[in-house]
Design a protein around this motif. Structure first.
Motif, mmCIF file in Angstrom:
data_model
loop_
_atom_site.group_PDB
_atom_site.id
_atom_site.type_symbol
_atom_site.label_atom_id
_atom_site.label_comp_id
_atom_site.label_asym_id
_atom_site.label_seq_id
_atom_site.Cartn_x
_atom_site.Cartn_y
_atom_site.Cartn_z
ATOM 1 N N PHE A 257 0.842 -1.213 0.000
ATOM 2 C CA PHE A 257 0.000 0.000 0.000
ATOM 3 C C PHE A 257 0.873 1.258 0.000
ATOM 4 O O PHE A 257 0.584 2.230 -0.701
ATOM 5 C CB PHE A 257 -0.916 0.010 1.231
ATOM 6 C CG PHE A 257 -2.168 -0.804 1.070
ATOM 7 C CD1 PHE A 257 -3.214 -0.345 0.273
ATOM 8 C CD2 PHE A 257 -2.321 -2.017 1.716
ATOM 9 C CE1 PHE A 257 -4.378 -1.098 0.125
ATOM 10 C CE2 PHE A 257 -3.473 -2.781 1.569
ATOM 11 C CZ PHE A 257 -4.510 -2.315 0.769
ATOM 12 N N ALA A 258 1.956 1.217 0.812
ATOM 13 C CA ALA A 258 2.847 2.386 0.910
ATOM 14 C C ALA A 258 3.575 2.628 -0.410
ATOM 15 O O ALA A 258 3.780 3.780 -0.810
ATOM 16 C CB ALA A 258 3.847 2.185 2.039
ATOM 17 N N ALA A 259 3.953 1.527 -1.094
ATOM 18 C CA ALA A 259 4.666 1.662 -2.377
ATOM 19 C C ALA A 259 3.764 2.324 -3.423
ATOM 20 O O ALA A 259 4.226 3.137 -4.236
ATOM 21 C CB ALA A 259 5.131 0.292 -2.858
ATOM 22 N N ARG A 260 2.465 1.969 -3.380
ATOM 23 C CA ARG A 260 1.524 2.575 -4.329
ATOM 24 C C ARG A 260 1.410 4.084 -4.109
ATOM 25 O O ARG A 260 1.199 4.844 -5.048
ATOM 26 C CB ARG A 260 0.150 1.924 -4.190
ATOM 27 C CG ARG A 260 0.109 0.490 -4.736
ATOM 28 C CD ARG A 260 -1.207 -0.179 -4.446
ATOM 29 N NE ARG A 260 -2.329 0.507 -5.037
ATOM 30 C CZ ARG A 260 -3.578 0.456 -4.581
ATOM 31 N NH1 ARG A 260 -3.840 -0.261 -3.515
ATOM 32 N NH2 ARG A 260 -4.536 1.106 -5.178
ATOM 33 N N VAL A 261 1.548 4.492 -2.828
ATOM 34 C CA VAL A 261 1.514 5.927 -2.515
ATOM 35 C C VAL A 261 2.868 6.565 -2.823
ATOM 36 O O VAL A 261 2.949 7.651 -3.407
ATOM 37 C CB VAL A 261 1.147 6.150 -1.019
ATOM 38 C CG1 VAL A 261 1.290 7.613 -0.630
ATOM 39 C CG2 VAL A 261 -0.267 5.667 -0.745
ATOM 40 N N GLY A 262 3.942 5.842 -2.443
ATOM 41 C CA GLY A 262 5.290 6.404 -2.545
ATOM 42 C C GLY A 262 5.782 6.578 -3.966
ATOM 43 O O GLY A 262 6.629 7.435 -4.225
ATOM 44 N N MET A 263 5.251 5.771 -4.890
ATOM 45 C CA MET A 263 5.796 5.811 -6.243
ATOM 46 C C MET A 263 4.837 6.438 -7.258
ATOM 47 O O MET A 263 4.953 6.203 -8.453
ATOM 48 C CB MET A 263 6.199 4.409 -6.685
ATOM 49 C CG MET A 263 7.290 3.863 -5.761
ATOM 50 S SD MET A 263 8.194 2.437 -6.313
ATOM 51 C CE MET A 263 7.030 1.164 -6.417
ATOM 52 N N ARG A 264 3.888 7.213 -6.772
ATOM 53 C CA ARG A 264 2.988 7.889 -7.715
ATOM 54 C C ARG A 264 3.030 9.395 -7.500
ATOM 55 O O ARG A 264 3.538 9.867 -6.473
ATOM 56 C CB ARG A 264 1.545 7.370 -7.566
ATOM 57 C CG ARG A 264 0.797 7.945 -6.380
ATOM 58 C CD ARG A 264 -0.571 7.325 -6.226
ATOM 59 N NE ARG A 264 -1.562 7.877 -7.134
ATOM 60 C CZ ARG A 264 -2.401 8.866 -6.817
ATOM 61 N NH1 ARG A 264 -2.364 9.427 -5.632
ATOM 62 N NH2 ARG A 264 -3.296 9.306 -7.683
ATOM 63 N N THR A 265 2.499 10.110 -8.440
ATOM 64 C CA THR A 265 2.330 11.556 -8.275
ATOM 65 C C THR A 265 0.866 11.891 -8.531
ATOM 66 O O THR A 265 0.181 11.177 -9.272
ATOM 67 C CB THR A 265 3.201 12.356 -9.270
ATOM 68 O OG1 THR A 265 3.014 11.801 -10.574
ATOM 69 C CG2 THR A 265 4.664 12.300 -8.903
ATOM 70 N N ARG A 266 0.420 12.936 -7.910
ATOM 71 C CA ARG A 266 -0.978 13.349 -8.049
ATOM 72 C C ARG A 266 -1.269 13.711 -9.514
ATOM 73 O O ARG A 266 -0.499 14.434 -10.143
ATOM 74 C CB ARG A 266 -1.204 14.573 -7.160
ATOM 75 C CG ARG A 266 -2.640 15.012 -7.015
ATOM 76 C CD ARG A 266 -2.662 16.414 -6.452
ATOM 77 N NE ARG A 266 -2.407 16.423 -5.024
ATOM 78 C CZ ARG A 266 -3.375 16.626 -4.111
ATOM 79 N NH1 ARG A 266 -4.620 16.813 -4.486
ATOM 80 N NH2 ARG A 266 -3.097 16.652 -2.841
ATOM 81 N N SER A 267 -2.401 13.169 -10.017
ATOM 82 C CA SER A 267 -2.697 13.386 -11.445
ATOM 83 C C SER A 267 -3.228 14.784 -11.723
ATOM 84 O O SER A 267 -3.178 15.260 -12.853
ATOM 85 C CB SER A 267 -3.700 12.334 -11.923
ATOM 86 O OG SER A 267 -4.891 12.457 -11.177
ATOM 87 N N GLY A 268 -3.730 15.443 -10.703
ATOM 88 C CA GLY A 268 -4.270 16.790 -10.903
ATOM 89 C C GLY A 268 -5.012 17.237 -9.664
ATOM 90 O O GLY A 268 -5.047 16.525 -8.663
ATOM 91 N N GLU A 269 -5.609 18.404 -9.721
ATOM 92 C CA GLU A 269 -6.327 18.943 -8.551
ATOM 93 C C GLU A 269 -7.526 18.085 -8.158
ATOM 94 O O GLU A 269 -7.913 18.036 -6.994
ATOM 95 C CB GLU A 269 -6.785 20.382 -8.832
ATOM 96 C CG GLU A 269 -5.682 21.420 -8.696
ATOM 97 C CD GLU A 269 -4.981 21.377 -7.343
ATOM 98 O OE1 GLU A 269 -5.682 21.421 -6.325
ATOM 99 O OE2 GLU A 269 -3.734 21.294 -7.307
#
Lengths: 307, 42
Positions: A257-269
């Motif tokens: 779960f942490a890796a999914r958060v740690g390795m992504r960037t927000r797609s937009g507002e």
């Protein structure tokens, strides 16, 4: 003709006093305290065990009330907290402060008289840590507030353990460390999807000060550290295979779960922040199940030597 | 704080409920202290 009407505020409802103790947070505190007690080697009379848990709960409630008294202005500016009793105008600030002080003193005094002064001393430290060190000092000053402040929530299993054994050994310190390292990914996951609220009131949460990228990397680092740390009770012989297998599975999933958060960037507002919300939800479940496994291990396999 | 010119019945209801909860809490505290005393003496 002007008719003057004297308006008197309504007194606070008992439910408002109850809400001041943050009952949802308290449930996790009670649970980890109870697990620390049940996992400890030794025996405690059920009445004294109940009293110890009650004191932990009352102490946590007192600290939460003091936190809400101090942060009333900040709470008023955040959507998530604006409906709390003080910012919503249902309770006077002084009442909240007095209620928090009374609960804190009562819990420490009862713990000292009924259980022992070591457990009472640790309870007093945990209340001061949360109400003063975290709330007053760290939270408004440093983006590392959650890391050091996480210590406050890590005390309950230590208090539960000490209530049974009467001394501090390696196992309760390890349990403390597990919650300590669990806290940053748990709160930073929350901070990622409510960061506009924190920014609005000037709380220097990591996503606000250092940005999302740094926060996501920090979440991943703490989650990686949590995996071996959660296995320490098994390695040192303080817990058996039931706990070991559960800890390995739960912490591995935590890392996913942490890796999914740690390795992504927000797609937009308008990003729904689903992975962050999932990590936050799973982190609560993680702690409940991990400590339940510790107790199950102790009850089934009879582990829990005095380490 | 929530204010109503005609809030006397509501005020009385809230205070009555608070008194009741306080009585229950104090009663439970007395029972708990009694139980702790018995356990400590045995």
């Amino acid at each position: 003709m002007n008719q003057s009407v004297t308006l008197h505020p309504l007194p606070a409802d008992w439910r408002d006093f109850f809400a001041l103790t943050k009952p949802r947070v308290m449930s996790l505190v009670i649970f980890t305290g109870l697990c620390g007690m049940l996992a400890a080697p030794g025996h405690i009379h059920p009445v004294l065990g109940f009293t110890a848990i009650l004191c932990i709960a009352i102490g946590a409630g007192g600290a939460a009330a003091l936190n809400q008294w101090w942060e009333a202005d900040l709470d008023a500016g955040m959507k998530r907290t604006a409906q709390r009793p003080i910012p919503a105008g249902r309770m006077d600030r002084t009442n909240a402060r007095d209620f928090g002080v009374a609960l804190s003193f009562a819990s420490v005094l009862l713990m000292g008289l009924a259980i022992g002064w070591l457990a009472a001393g640790i309870l007093a430290i945990s209340i001061l840590y949360y109400a003063v060190v975290y709330t007053v000092w760290l939270k408004p000053r440093t983006p590392q507030n959650i890391v050091i402040g996480g210590g406050a929530g890590a005390f309950p299993p230590v208090i539960g353990w000490v209530a049974v054994t009467g001394d501090i050994t390696l196992m309760p310190v390890v349990l403390f460390a597990i919650i300590f390292f669990w806290t940053p990914p748990h709160f930073w996951a929350l901070a990622l999807f409510v960061q506009t609220d924190y920014a609005k009131v000037g709380i220097p949460m990591l996503p606000v000060v250092a940005g999302e990228k740094v926060t996501r990397r920090q979440i991943l680092i703490y989650s990686i550290l949590l995996l071996p740390l959660s296995l320490v009770p098994w390695w040192i012989g303080g817990a058996g295979a039931i706990y070991g297998v559960a800890a390995a599975a739960l912490s591995s999933l935590f890392l996913v779960f942490a890796a999914r958060v740690g390795m992504r960037t927000r797609s937009g507002e308008d990003d729904p922040m689903k992975p962050e919300k999932q990590l936050f939800g799973y982190s609560v479940l993680y702690l409940f199940v991990l400590f339940a496994a510790l107790v199950a291990d102790r009850l089934i396999l009879g582990q829990g030597i005095s380490l | 704080m929530t204010e109503q010119p005609d809030s006397q019945p509501e005020r009385k209801r809230i205070i009555r409920q608070r008194n009741l909860v306080l009585a229950i809490v104090l009663g439970a505290f007395v029972v708990l202290v009694f139980a702790i005393s018995i356990v400590k003496m045995s």
